[in-house]
Design a protein around this motif. Structure first.
Motif, PDB file in Angstrom:
ATOM      1  N   ALA A 145       0.819  -1.215   0.000  1.00 54.87           N
ATOM      2  CA  ALA A 145       0.000   0.000   0.000  1.00 54.87           C
ATOM      3  C   ALA A 145       0.850   1.262   0.000  1.00 54.87           C
ATOM      4  O   ALA A 145       0.385   2.328  -0.425  1.00 54.87           O
ATOM      5  N   ASP A 146       2.099   1.158   0.481  1.00 58.60           N
ATOM      6  CA  ASP A 146       3.011   2.305   0.492  1.00 58.60           C
ATOM      7  C   ASP A 146       4.017   2.249  -0.654  1.00 58.60           C
ATOM      8  O   ASP A 146       5.005   2.991  -0.648  1.00 58.60           O
ATOM      9  N   GLY A 147       3.790   1.371  -1.618  1.00 59.83           N
ATOM     10  CA  GLY A 147       4.719   1.229  -2.732  1.00 59.83           C
ATOM     11  C   GLY A 147       4.815   2.475  -3.589  1.00 59.83           C
ATOM     12  O   GLY A 147       3.858   3.258  -3.695  1.00 59.83           O
ATOM     13  N   GLU A 148       5.960   2.631  -4.225  1.00 63.27           N
ATOM     14  CA  GLU A 148       6.206   3.835  -5.025  1.00 63.27           C
ATOM     15  C   GLU A 148       5.592   3.770  -6.417  1.00 63.27           C
ATOM     16  O   GLU A 148       5.426   4.794  -7.075  1.00 63.27           O
ATOM     17  N   SER A 149       5.272   2.558  -6.898  1.00 65.92           N
ATOM     18  CA  SER A 149       4.843   2.396  -8.291  1.00 65.92           C
ATOM     19  C   SER A 149       3.367   2.001  -8.345  1.00 65.92           C
ATOM     20  O   SER A 149       2.925   1.095  -7.627  1.00 65.92           O
ATOM     21  N   LEU A 150       2.622   2.700  -9.208  1.00 64.53           N
ATOM     22  CA  LEU A 150       1.188   2.457  -9.322  1.00 64.53           C
ATOM     23  C   LEU A 150       0.816   2.216 -10.778  1.00 64.53           C
ATOM     24  O   LEU A 150       0.898   3.128 -11.601  1.00 64.53           O
ATOM     25  N   PRO A 151       0.422   0.993 -11.126  1.00 63.96           N
ATOM     26  CA  PRO A 151      -0.041   0.749 -12.502  1.00 63.96           C
ATOM     27  C   PRO A 151      -1.337   1.511 -12.768  1.00 63.96           C
ATOM     28  O   PRO A 151      -2.214   1.616 -11.901  1.00 63.96           O
ATOM     29  N   PHE A 202       2.937  -1.250  -6.115  1.00 62.04           N
ATOM     30  CA  PHE A 202       4.043  -2.133  -5.743  1.00 62.04           C
ATOM     31  C   PHE A 202       5.317  -1.383  -5.420  1.00 62.04           C
ATOM     32  O   PHE A 202       5.502  -0.224  -5.806  1.00 62.04           O
ATOM     33  N   ARG A 203       6.172  -2.085  -4.681  1.00 67.04           N
ATOM     34  CA  ARG A 203       7.469  -1.527  -4.302  1.00 67.04           C
ATOM     35  C   ARG A 203       8.422  -1.520  -5.499  1.00 67.04           C
ATOM     36  O   ARG A 203       8.403  -2.427  -6.321  1.00 67.04           O
ATOM     37  N   LYS A 204       9.323  -0.541  -5.502  1.00 65.97           N
ATOM     38  CA  LYS A 204      10.426  -0.559  -6.460  1.00 65.97           C
ATOM     39  C   LYS A 204      11.534  -1.465  -5.937  1.00 65.97           C
ATOM     40  O   LYS A 204      11.663  -1.704  -4.736  1.00 65.97           O
ATOM     41  N   GLU A 205      12.329  -1.957  -6.850  1.00 57.39           N
ATOM     42  CA  GLU A 205      13.491  -2.762  -6.476  1.00 57.39           C
ATOM     43  C   GLU A 205      14.549  -1.874  -5.830  1.00 57.39           C
ATOM     44  O   GLU A 205      14.783  -0.739  -6.251  1.00 57.39           O
ATOM     45  N   ARG A 206      15.206  -2.388  -4.799  1.00 58.33           N
ATOM     46  CA  ARG A 206      16.353  -1.699  -4.208  1.00 58.33           C
ATOM     47  C   ARG A 206      17.598  -1.999  -5.026  1.00 58.33           C
ATOM     48  O   ARG A 206      17.884  -3.161  -5.352  1.00 58.33           O
TER      49      ARG A 206
END
Length: 698
Positions: free
Chosen positions: A618-624, A636-640
């Motif tokens: 829910a706090d992910g940086e990427s939103l389709p 979803f989260r971005k890759e580190r």
């Protein structure tokens, strides 16, 4: 421009007959172990698996004078022999125009991250030699009139290093390698399933001592399970990937791989978080990838609900007919799901849409007799109204026909013929498909000679964890050939396997058989069917392309519980063949727990979305985004960036899964070889690092 290929040529590339196996050599003796009369077979080296990678290892060892045998659950029944796509790809260095740059190719192979740089270079520089040797054996790779190999672009391939024999490239590879192995006199033992690796010694001195198997041909009244012993201090695990791990899978039925087998023996695994998922027809019918020209023909994709009503569901995701049609096309060379391609209305938004339709209980189809309908309020489909890259490709291919089936027939008639062989006529009826698991990029941790952390145990093909987060399409076939040869070179240079292992019976054999029997109990409440259902449902529903921390964590708890129940109660079986499956499903339950442990570890340590999986948060940086609006549920989260530089290592100690990380091995690109300086290392065999046989691998 038209393509007119005689039917007999299409038949030869589609119906690939495999060679008949030679008669099996008898056992060298027998012994009474754990109350059974157990046949004893002896060999310098045992290769487990009869796919392209295992056969390459066997052929190259035999050429080097190694006493090698191949054991196989089902000859010509594995992934190499039974899988493919529209034009199944072999990824090698370019051998036309201006050639290639091996350093650049290695960087491309490892560009997804979490891959050893030296391994990527080994695969790149070894690819030309492997391709040439396959051509020498008769693999019909296509050429232009001047001898250059025909190439095209595949997934994760920006240069165009792909080539193909058609839909059955890997089966043709198996065929020519099998014929060579038989010609060289390599012994085969069919219907022989590896069930336990035997070891001797402790700590750094621990090494392979043999392999317990179950063989249909060795079943007797005294030995009803057909337990047999192969005595050898060198084994090569080449049994492919864990195809049975997922319910939604494009693997052929019965592909178990050897991850659980390896874990039980204390062998370390890496990159179990990394797999490939993509669209294809499931194994309930005819398992096949729907990449390449299947989607480049731009068929209509729709779903049917329980009442039979048709849904043009992709129109709810893309903003225009042109955008929708162009992304269907791009699935041809962007076939694997990739989280970042859900963004900006990319091609993996199609995978997400299909995933959601399937989860809602709808069946999804491709119709090659209809073009995509227009997005509401937009212009109808037209070959003129496509994105520039799509128009250029279809223009060069001469694919300007009105209907998808005619474009497919023009670009790749073999794609149609292949399904007809399995009584599916895509020219006459829609084709049902789904998003399926297709490949495990992780596997057994190996060095650049294919050695695992257990002395005497090597791994090649999909059993070996040589790939990173992503890989170019066809790179796996190349890696199996390259490492099959390197393993053979290393074993040959060691001089350990010129003759079958003489002497007595490994001390671990009797205890190993006792352990095996303790895990198979007729009265157990755990059936093979129940274990299979639990494992496959859990993996497909909680560890597919869409994951989140809570779901993976709960799935891991359930997986640990199942493995604890198996340790206490064993697995039930009603007849000998089911006993074999019982052992394999015990291994598969263990592999499932290992994959979920690695995935849980990755997510809990801040792991983001990459390659095969979107880590939803829910706090992910990427939103389709979709035409219908933001897809908040799939934020979803971005890759580190730091995670690209390391790999997760999994091992088992005292029935407990242990996890750690290790940095990728680097390659100094400024280092150059010098003939006079480096030739002595080759002449004396120092390049094989034989002094490190019993050292712990980094």
């Amino acid at each position: 421009m038209t393509i007119d290929v005689p039917q007999e040529i299409l038949d030869a590339l589609t119906d690939v007959d495999m060679p008949r196996l030679p008669p099996e050599a008898p056992a060298s003796g027998a012994a009474r172990l754990a109350g059974f009369g157990v046949p004893i077979y002896r060999a310098g080296c045992v290769v487990v698996g009869s796919g392209a990678a295992g056969l390459r290892a066997a052929v190259e060892m035999k050429r080097r004078g190694v006493d090698v045998v191949v054991i196989t659950q089902s000859a010509w029944g594995g992934t190499s022999a039974c899988s493919g796509s529209d034009k199944q790809t072999l990824h090698t260095a370019n051998t036309a125009d201006q050639g290639d740059n091996y350093r650049a190719m290695a960087r491309a192979i490892g560009s997804g991250g979490a891959m050893d740089e030296d391994t990527a270079y080994v695969e790149a520089v070894g690819s030309s030699r492997m391709m040439a040797s396959l051509q020498f054996l008769g693999l019909p790779l296509p050429q232009d009139p001047l001898g250059g190999t025909l190439r095209y672009q595949t997934d994760h391939d920006e240069v165009g290093r792909a080539t193909s024999c058609g839909p059955r490239t890997s089966r043709l590879m198996v065929k020519v390698l099998a014929e060579e192995a038989i010609r060289l006199g390599v012994p085969f033992y069919n219907q022989t399933t590896a069930v336990k690796i035997l070891t001797q010694g402790e700590g750094a001195e621990r090494n392979v001592a043999g392999m317990l198997v179950m063989r249909a041909g060795d079943r007797t009244q005294e030995n009803p399970l057909g337990i047999a012993l192969f005595v050898s201090d060198v084994i090569v695990l080449a049994a492919g990937g864990p195809g049975e791990l997922y319910r939604d899978s494009v693997y052929p039925n019965g592909c178990f791989g050897s991850l659980g087998l390896a874990l039980e023996a204390g062998i370390e695994l890496v990159n179990l978080t990394e797999s490939q998922f993509g669209i294809g027809t499931r194994r309930e019918g005819f398992p096949w990838n729907l990449s390449g020209t299947y989607v480049q023909a731009i068929p209509h994709i729709y779903s049917l609900d329980g009442e039979g009503a048709e849904h043009h569901f992709l129109a709810g995701y893309y903003r225009s007919t042109q955008e929708l049609a162009s992304n269907i096309f791009r699935k041809g060379y962007q076939w694997p799901f990739h989280a970042t391609r859900m963004l900006d209305f990319g091609s993996s938004l199609i995978d997400l849409a299909i995933y959601r339709e399937t989860a809602a209980g709808r069946r999804v189809f491709m119709d090659f007799n209809r073009n995509p309908p227009p997005v509401r309020g937009d212009l109808p489909f037209s070959l003129v109204r496509l994105d520039e890259d799509v128009r250029l490709y279809l223009g060069k291919a001469g694919a300007d026909q009105e209907m998808p089936i005619d474009r497919l027939k023009h670009m790749n008639p073999l794609a149609i013929e292949l399904y007809r062989r399995y009584k599916i006529d895509i020219a006459a009826e829609p084709l049902e498909f789904a998003v399926n698991n297709q490949h495990m990029n992780g596997g057994i941790k190996v060095d650049t000679w294919g050695r695992s952390n257990l002395a005497g145990c090597y791994a090649v093909g999909e059993a070996a964890g040589t790939h990173g987060v992503t890989r170019p399409g066809g790179a796996a076939l190349n890696a199996g050939q390259v490492f099959g040869t390197r393993v053979a070179e290393h074993i040959g240079a060691s001089g350990r396997c010129k003759r079958a292992v003489p002497g007595g019976i490994p001390g671990a054999a009797e205890a190993g058989i006792a352990d095996l029997l303790a895990a198979l109990r007729a009265e157990s409440p755990l059936s093979v069917k129940a274990i299979r259902s639990a494992v496959q449902a859990r993996m497909s529903e909680k560890a597919g392309i869409i994951c989140d921390r809570e779901s993976v964590g709960r799935a891991l708890i359930e997986a640990h519980k199942l493995n604890a129940e198996i340790r206490v109660s064993g697995v039930a079986y009603g007849h000998p063949a089911e006993a074999v499956r019982g052992v394999q499903w015990r291994h598969m339950a263990l592999a499932s727990a290992a994959v979920l442990s690695a995935l849980d570890f990755f997510i809990r340590n801040g792991g983001g979305s990459r390659g095969a999986r979107a880590i939803c948060d829910a706090d992910g940086e990427s939103l389709p985004l979709a035409r219908s609006g933001p897809l908040q549920e799939y934020r979803f989260r971005k890759e580190r960036e730091s995670h690209r530089n390391e790999q997760i290592v999994v091992r088992i100690e005292a029935d407990e899964i242990k996890l750690s990380t290790r940095p990728n091995r680097n390659l100094d690109e400024s280092a150059k070889s010098f003939f006079e300086r480096d030739w002595p290392d080759w002449l004396t065999g120092r390049i094989y690092d034989l002094g490190a046989e019993n050292e712990t691998m980094p």
